[in-house]
Design an enzyme around this catalytic site. Structure first.
Site, PDB file in Angstrom:
ATOM      1  N   ASP A  72       0.814  -1.220   0.000  1.00  0.00           N
ATOM      2  CA  ASP A  72       0.000   0.000   0.000  1.00  0.00           C
ATOM      3  C   ASP A  72       0.844   1.265   0.000  1.00  0.00           C
ATOM      4  OD1 ASP A  72       0.890  -0.380   2.606  1.00  0.00           O
ATOM      5  OD2 ASP A  72      -1.082  -0.823   3.420  1.00  0.00           O
ATOM      6  N   ASP A 141      -7.791  -2.675  13.966  1.00  0.00           N
ATOM      7  CA  ASP A 141      -9.168  -3.088  13.677  1.00  0.00           C
ATOM      8  C   ASP A 141      -9.215  -4.341  12.800  1.00  0.00           C
ATOM      9  OD1 ASP A 141      -8.262  -2.130  11.297  1.00  0.00           O
ATOM     10  OD2 ASP A 141      -9.714  -0.506  11.099  1.00  0.00           O
ATOM     11  N   HIS A 143      -7.514  -4.808   9.939  1.00  0.00           N
ATOM     12  CA  HIS A 143      -7.343  -4.617   8.485  1.00  0.00           C
ATOM     13  C   HIS A 143      -6.007  -5.172   8.005  1.00  0.00           C
ATOM     14  CE1 HIS A 143      -5.556  -0.431   9.451  1.00  0.00           C
ATOM     15  NE2 HIS A 143      -4.590  -1.056   8.821  1.00  0.00           N
ATOM     16  N   GLU A 148      -9.730  -1.691   4.932  1.00  0.00           N
ATOM     17  CA  GLU A 148     -10.435  -1.333   6.154  1.00  0.00           C
ATOM     18  C   GLU A 148     -11.679  -2.202   6.326  1.00  0.00           C
ATOM     19  OE1 GLU A 148      -8.829   0.414   8.060  1.00  0.00           O
ATOM     20  OE2 GLU A 148      -8.414   2.463   7.423  1.00  0.00           O
TER      21      GLU A 148
HETATM   22  C1  GLP Z   1      -1.031   0.460   8.364  1.00  0.00           C
HETATM   23  C2  GLP Z   1      -0.578  -0.302   7.138  1.00  0.00           C
HETATM   24  C3  GLP Z   1      -0.714  -1.784   7.327  1.00  0.00           C
HETATM   25  C4  GLP Z   1      -0.052  -2.188   8.625  1.00  0.00           C
HETATM   26  C5  GLP Z   1      -0.717  -1.492   9.776  1.00  0.00           C
HETATM   27  C6  GLP Z   1      -0.124  -1.842  11.122  1.00  0.00           C
HETATM   28  O1  GLP Z   1      -2.403   0.561   8.421  1.00  0.00           O
HETATM   29  N1  GLP Z   1      -1.284   0.059   5.968  1.00  0.00           N
HETATM   30  O2  GLP Z   1      -0.149  -2.447   6.242  1.00  0.00           O
HETATM   31  O3  GLP Z   1      -0.150  -3.576   8.782  1.00  0.00           O
HETATM   32  O4  GLP Z   1      -0.564  -0.093   9.565  1.00  0.00           O
HETATM   33  O5  GLP Z   1       0.951  -1.002  11.423  1.00  0.00           O
HETATM   34  P1  GLP Z   1       1.946  -1.213  12.614  1.00  0.00           P
HETATM   35  O6  GLP Z   1       2.848  -2.322  12.211  1.00  0.00           O
HETATM   36  O7  GLP Z   1       2.694   0.085  12.728  1.00  0.00           O
HETATM   37  O8  GLP Z   1       1.146  -1.540  13.816  1.00  0.00           O
END
Ligand code: GLP
Length: 263
Positions: A72, A141, A143, A148
């Site tokens: 992403d 959440d 995702h 989402e």
């Molecule tokens: C963002 C990214 C996801 C990632 C998530 C968790 O939303 N788009 O790909 O898995 O954050 O992030 P973190 O690893 O900082 O908790």
């Protein structure tokens, strides 16, 4: 689905890095075809990336025949912005490994024609032969990538509107100012991830406990898009003790027993 539970995030990260390295080496030993790897951003993969970098620098692993696609990118953030996923990936991985520049793919969040950008990304993934392994994280959440809640489990690469919750969580990277967090992102779809021949998801810390409970024990639902992994024939969640705090004791014991039996 397998759930690999380690004492803490460091042990889990090492496990994941070595698992990925072994998969890359195993494919290289049997074919000249590239290893196609899906990659994620966030705090969670940092130690895994650090260990992959260490292995490359030590001559234990090479990314010369790896083709990667990131999952992403924010829409409208300049590529050189320190919090763009482009910046993140070069800072934490690509600047330190031997993956050829032309093998690196990250969605262009500044594309004029977003639909064409997303369709081309899907086409490039197909051209590369599809994913051998997708490494992902999970949002609080549930995702996966930026899919989402209420994203179709059949979704493909597209533009999405981020939830208030995700923007609030990610505001820690933007001076704790939610207004600085982009409202839109481009993301691979749930189906894009689940088409991968193997999916490895990292989750650390108590803040991910609810997401893991929903994804592992809950119904398959667009409300928790990681739950789609339940339908995947080779899905693994690699996590620490804190992140499985909401699982039933019986579930926890079962996953531990499976791992012990296969060791
Ligand atoms: C963002 C990214 C996801 C990632 C998530 C968790 O939303 N788009 O790909 O898995 O954050 O992030 P973190 O690893 O900082 O908790």
């Amino acid at each position: 689905m397998k759930v690999i539970i380690r004492k803490d995030s460091s042990e889990a990260s090492l496990w994941a890095a070595h698992y990925i390295a072994e998969k890359i080496k195993a494919k290289a030993a049997r074919t000249d075809e590239p290893f196609v790897l899906g990659l994620c951003t966030g705090s969670t993969p940092l130690e895994t990336y650090a260990e992959l970098v260490r292995m490359v620098k030590a001559g234990e692993l090479s990314f010369k025949n790896v083709i990667s696609f990131n999952m992403d990118e924010y829409v409208g953030l300049p590529v050189e912005h320190p919090e763009s996923y482009h910046s993140f990936m070069y800072t934490n991985l690509f600047n330190h490994i031997d993956e050829p520049e032309e093998n690196i793919h990250i969605l262009n969040g500044n594309a004029i024609d977003v639909e064409a950008e997303c369709a081309e990304y899907e086409r490039q993934i197909q051209l590369a032969g599809g994913f051998d392994l997708f490494l992902g994280g999970v949002g609080e959440d549930g995702h996966i990538a930026f899919n989402e809640p209420f994203s179709s489990l059949q979704s493909r690469t597209r533009a999405v509107t981020l939830t208030y919750d995700t923007r609030a969580v990610n505001s820690r990277f933007f001076g704790n100012d939610i207004n600085q967090v982009p409202k839109l992102a481009l993301t691979v779809g749930v189906a894009t991830v689940l088409d991968s021949r193997e999916v490895v998801i990292l989750a650390f810390g108590h803040k991910k406990a609810r997401a893991l409970k929903d994804a592992i024990e809950g119904p398959i639902s667009h409300y928790c898009t990681l739950s789609g992994l339940q339908n995947h024939p080779a899905g693994t969640i690699v996590c620490d003790e804190l992140s499985v705090g909401e699982l039933k004791v019986d579930s926890y014991r079962y996953f531990k027993a499976v791992e012990a039996a296969e060791a």
